[in-house]
Design a protein around this motif. Structure first.
Motif, PDB file in Angstrom:
ATOM      1  N   TYR A   1      -1.841  -0.460  -2.348  1.00 12.02           N
ATOM      2  CA  TYR A   1      -1.627   0.087  -1.017  1.00 12.02           C
ATOM      3  C   TYR A   1      -1.778   1.604  -1.084  1.00 12.02           C
ATOM      4  O   TYR A   1      -1.135   2.262  -1.892  1.00 12.02           O
ATOM      5  CB  TYR A   1      -0.241  -0.306  -0.495  1.00 12.02           C
ATOM      6  N   VAL A   2      -2.651   2.164  -0.247  1.00  9.72           N
ATOM      7  CA  VAL A   2      -2.981   3.581  -0.277  1.00  9.72           C
ATOM      8  C   VAL A   2      -2.137   4.375   0.716  1.00  9.72           C
ATOM      9  O   VAL A   2      -1.667   5.461   0.418  1.00  9.72           O
ATOM     10  CB  VAL A   2      -4.489   3.777   0.017  1.00  9.72           C
ATOM     11  N   ARG A   3      -1.950   3.823   1.913  1.00 10.89           N
ATOM     12  CA  ARG A   3      -1.146   4.489   2.944  1.00 10.89           C
ATOM     13  C   ARG A   3      -0.657   3.424   3.922  1.00 10.89           C
ATOM     14  O   ARG A   3      -1.237   2.330   3.988  1.00 10.89           O
ATOM     15  CB  ARG A   3      -1.934   5.577   3.665  1.00 10.89           C
TER      16      ARG A   3
ATOM     17  N   CYS B   1      -6.330   1.974   3.975  1.00 13.31           N
ATOM     18  CA  CYS B   1      -4.906   1.720   3.744  1.00 13.31           C
ATOM     19  C   CYS B   1      -4.653   0.885   2.491  1.00 13.31           C
ATOM     20  O   CYS B   1      -3.530   0.883   1.987  1.00 13.31           O
ATOM     21  CB  CYS B   1      -4.243   1.097   4.965  1.00 13.31           C
TER      22      CYS B   1
END
Length: 140
Positions: A85-87, A126
């Motif tokens: 998960y990036v953001r 994301c």
């Protein structure tokens, strides 16, 4: 083997009760690629108002498997996948874009980038996922 196309992919997705529950749709399918979209709505959020990570994982898993089906055939199963998960996913629509990176006789490796599309149409990455999909077709 039955001809695989966007119409068949949509029918297959519609046959999945969980996909109907989250109201997922396939918007592209073919040539080692698949795009699965889910509109954001309150029932799919976690306590902070972001799309729940489980929804992102579901979208990645299904997009990965559909993309692999374009190279391995319709009878496929997820062998495993990982997601980073990036953001936080905040926006109107989640788009999971999967692309086959390698296909062998019985297995495909697929990458999936997940974007959230805002009200203004802007996209933000994301999550990133990668998976292995196995052919479930009988060996000949």
């Amino acid at each position: 083997m039955q001809e695989l196309d966007l119409q068949l992919a949509r029918k297959t997705l519609e046959a999945q009760p969980f996909s109907r529950l989250v109201q997922a749709r396939i918007t592209a399918f073919g040539d080692g690629r698949a795009v699965l979209e889910v509109d954001s709505r309150t029932e799919l959020h976690q306590q902070n108002g972001f799309l729940h990570g489980g929804v992102l994982a579901y979208a990645a898993d299904n997009a990965i498997t559909f993309a692999a089906g374009t190279t391995l055939g319709a009878a496929v199963l997820t062998g495993g996948f990982s997601i980073s998960y990036v953001r936080p996913a905040v926006g109107r629509t989640l788009a999971a874009r999967a692309q086959v990176m390698h296909t062998g006789r019985r297995q495909a490796t697929v990458r999936c980038d997940l974007y959230v599309v805002g009200e203004d149409g802007e996209e933000a990455l994301c999550a990133i996922a990668q998976g292995t999909v196995l052919s479930a077709a009988p060996s000949s």
